[in-house]
Design an enzyme around this catalytic site. Structure first.
Site, PDB file in Angstrom:
ATOM      1  N   TYR A   1       0.818  -1.217   0.000  1.00 58.88           N
ATOM      2  CA  TYR A   1       0.000   0.000   0.000  1.00 58.88           C
ATOM      3  C   TYR A   1       0.853   1.269   0.000  1.00 58.88           C
ATOM      4  O   TYR A   1       0.322   2.372   0.072  1.00 58.88           O
ATOM      5  CB  TYR A   1      -0.943   0.010   1.206  1.00 58.88           C
ATOM      6  CG  TYR A   1      -2.064  -0.994   1.088  1.00 58.88           C
ATOM      7  CD1 TYR A   1      -1.790  -2.316   0.751  1.00 58.88           C
ATOM      8  CD2 TYR A   1      -3.385  -0.644   1.309  1.00 58.88           C
ATOM      9  CE1 TYR A   1      -2.801  -3.259   0.631  1.00 58.88           C
ATOM     10  CE2 TYR A   1      -4.400  -1.573   1.192  1.00 58.88           C
ATOM     11  CZ  TYR A   1      -4.101  -2.882   0.855  1.00 58.88           C
ATOM     12  OH  TYR A   1      -5.100  -3.809   0.744  1.00 58.88           O
TER      13      TYR A   1
ATOM     14  N   LYS B   1       4.006 -14.368   5.456  1.00 56.77           N
ATOM     15  CA  LYS B   1       4.259 -15.392   4.431  1.00 56.77           C
ATOM     16  C   LYS B   1       5.785 -15.468   4.277  1.00 56.77           C
ATOM     17  O   LYS B   1       6.340 -15.336   3.176  1.00 56.77           O
ATOM     18  CB  LYS B   1       3.560 -14.969   3.125  1.00 56.77           C
ATOM     19  CG  LYS B   1       3.549 -16.007   2.040  1.00 56.77           C
ATOM     20  CD  LYS B   1       2.482 -17.069   2.226  1.00 56.77           C
ATOM     21  CE  LYS B   1       2.642 -18.155   1.180  1.00 56.77           C
ATOM     22  NZ  LYS B   1       1.741 -19.289   1.364  1.00 56.77           N
TER      23      LYS B   1
ATOM     24  N   ASP C   1      -2.049 -17.861   4.716  1.00 59.09           N
ATOM     25  CA  ASP C   1      -3.078 -18.727   4.121  1.00 59.09           C
ATOM     26  C   ASP C   1      -3.602 -19.717   5.155  1.00 59.09           C
ATOM     27  O   ASP C   1      -4.810 -19.985   5.233  1.00 59.09           O
ATOM     28  CB  ASP C   1      -2.566 -19.438   2.856  1.00 59.09           C
ATOM     29  CG  ASP C   1      -1.127 -19.932   2.975  1.00 59.09           C
ATOM     30  OD1 ASP C   1      -0.444 -19.532   3.922  1.00 59.09           O
ATOM     31  OD2 ASP C   1      -0.702 -20.722   2.116  1.00 59.09           O
TER      32      ASP C   1
ATOM     33  N   ASP D   1      -5.647  -6.122   5.654  1.00 54.30           N
ATOM     34  CA  ASP D   1      -6.841  -5.672   4.948  1.00 54.30           C
ATOM     35  C   ASP D   1      -7.740  -6.859   4.630  1.00 54.30           C
ATOM     36  O   ASP D   1      -8.951  -6.849   4.885  1.00 54.30           O
ATOM     37  CB  ASP D   1      -6.396  -4.973   3.649  1.00 54.30           C
ATOM     38  CG  ASP D   1      -7.493  -4.132   3.036  1.00 54.30           C
ATOM     39  OD1 ASP D   1      -8.575  -4.033   3.645  1.00 54.30           O
ATOM     40  OD2 ASP D   1      -7.268  -3.577   1.947  1.00 54.30           O
TER      41      ASP D   1
END
Ligand code: NAI
Length: 333
Positions: free
Chosen positions: A124, A171, A204, A228
Site C-alpha cells: 500500500y 508469508k 493462508d 486488509d
C-alpha cells in the site's frame, strides 16, 4: 467535559450513517462540538483536492476524528482518501476488534479477537510503475521501524486489555526477506512482553484456521495487505461489514471509522446500517475517556437488537436507518 471532534461524513451512505451516529451520541449526552469537513470526490468539487488542508489541520488540532466511508474509484482517478489520510497523519496502526454482537446472526459464537494491521507501508506504499508496456512492478516495502511500532502497539494493546496472546501473520516462507523482517521484528518486540504469548501463523493457514475455529485467536498483528484481507474475513465471521468497527491510530491522533465502504448500491435509500460506525464511535468514546457513556450506548444497542427486535435489512430486519436510530435513542432517553 466538552470535546471538539472532527467529523468526516463521507459520501455514498456516509452522510446517512454519520448523522445517525451523531444523533445517538448527542442523545446519550456527549458534550461535543463537531468540525465537519468534506473529503474525497465531494472535496475535489469544492476545494480541488481530496484531502483539504483545513480537514487535516482540524484533525491535527482535535487529535480525534469520526469518519464515514469515502468512495475510491477503481483503476484510475485519485488515490484512496483512506490511504492518504493514514499517511498524512501517520496513523500507523489499524485496529479492528471483532466480536459477536448480541442477536446479530452469524456463523460462529464466542468470537472475540482483535486485528492490528500495519497501516503505512507494504504494497500500500503505492509505489508502482510500468517497467515496459505490459509489465507493472508494485513494490512491497517492509521496514524494521514500521514493524516495530505496530508490534509494540499490538503488545501494549494486549497488555492493557488483558489479552494473553499476539500472533504474527506472515508469508515468510516465501517472502523470506520482507515478511521475514516483519516476523523477526514482532518476535523481538515480544521478548519485552514475557506475560504475553507470542506466536505466528502463515497467512493462508490462518485464513483456514479462522474459518474452522475462530475462537482460538486473540490478537493478530499483520502487515498491511494481509491485514486488509484478513480483517474483512473476520468481519464475515460475526455478521458482516455492517457490524464491525475500526480505528486508525497514531502516536497522538485517532481516526475512528467503520470497516465497510460507501455502499453506492444502497446510498440515499434509507437502508444503511449505522451499527459499524456507531461501534467505531464507541471505540472513540473510550479513547477520549468517555467509557461509561460507551457502555450505556452498547447496552441500548444490545436491547434494540435483542429485545426490541429492531434491525436494518442487512441484518434480516425491515427498519430504515432512521427508525433504527430512533429506537436506540429511545432506549437512551
Ligand atoms: P462496501 O462496503 O461499500 O459494500 C459492500 C456491500 O455491503 C454492498 O452490498 C453494500 O450495500 C453493503 N454494505 C456496506 N456497508 C453497509 C451498511 N452500513 N449497511 C448495509 N449494507 C452495507 O464495499 P464496496 O462496494 O467494495 O466499496 C464501495 C466504495 O467504498 C468503494 O469506492 C471503496 O473504495 C470504498 N470504501 C471505502 C472505505 C472507507 O472509506 N473506509 C472502506 C472500504 C471501501
Amino acid at each position: 467535559m466538552k470535546h471538539t471532534i472532527t467529523l468526516i461524513p463521507g459520501d455514498g451512505i456516509g452522510p446517512e450513517v454519520s448523522s445517525a451516529v451523531v444523533k445517538i451520541l448527542e442523545t446519550a449526552g456527549l458534550d461535543v462540538e463537531w468540525e465537519s469537513h468534506l473529503a474525497g470526490v465531494l472535496a475535489v468539487e469544492r476545494h480541488g483536492t481530496t484531502l483539504p488542508a483545513e480537514l487535516l489541520d482540524s484533525i491535527r488540532r482535535n487529535k480525534v476524528a469520526l469518519k464515514g466511508p469515502v468512495t475510491t474509484p477503481v483503476g484510475g482517478g485519485f488515490t484512496s482518501v483512506n490511504v492518504g489520510l493514514r499517511k498524512a497523519l501517520d496513523l500507523f496502526a489499524n485496529l479492528r476488534p471483532v466480536w459477536n454482537i448480541p442477536s446479530v446472526p452469524s456463523r460462529y459464537e464466542g468470537v472475540d479477537l482483535v486485528i492490528v494491521r500495519e497501516n503505512t507501508e507494504d504494497l500500500y506504499a503505492g509505489l508502482e510503475h510500468e517497467v515496459v508496456p505490459g509489465v507493472v512492478e508494485s513494490l512491497k516495502i517492509i521496514t524494521e521501524e514500521a514493524s516495530t511500532r505496530v508490534a509494540k502497539f499490538a503488545f501494549e494493546y494486549a497488555r492493557k486489555h488483558g489479552r494473553k496472546r499476539v500472533t504474527a501473520i506472515h508469508k515468510a516462507n516465501i517472502m523470506k526477506m520482507g515478511d521475514g523482517l516483519f516476523l523477526k521484528t514482532v518476535k523481538k518486540v515480544g521478548l519485552s512482553y514475557p506475560d504475553i504469548l507470542c506466536d505466528d501463523r502463515i497467512v493462508d493457514a490462518v485464513c483456514m484456521h479462522l474459518v474452522m475455529n475462530p475462537t482460538q485467536f486473540d490478537v493478530l498483528v499483520l502487515p498491511n495487505l494481509y491485514g486488509d484481507i484478513v480483517s474483512d474475513l473476520c468481519a464475515g465471521l460475526v455478521g458482516g461489514l455492517g457490524v464491525v468497527p475500526g480505528a486508525n491510530l497514531g502516536v497522538e491522533i485517532g481516526v475512528f471509522e467503520a470497516v465497510h465502504g460507501s455502499a453506492p448500491d444502497i446510498a440515499g435509500k434509507g437502508l444503511a446500517n449505522p451499527t459499524a460506525l456507531l461501534l467505531s464511535a464507541l471505540l472513540m468514546l473510550r479513547h477520549i475517556d468517555e467509557g461509561p457513556m460507551a457502555d450505556r450506548i452498547m447496552a441500548a444497542l444490545g436491547s434494540v437488537l435483542a429485545e426490541d427486535g429492531i434491525r436494518t435489512r442487512d441484518l434480516g430486519g425491515s427498519a430504515s436507518t432512521i427508525e433504527y436510530t430512533e429506537a436506540i435513542c429511545r432506549r437512551l432517553r
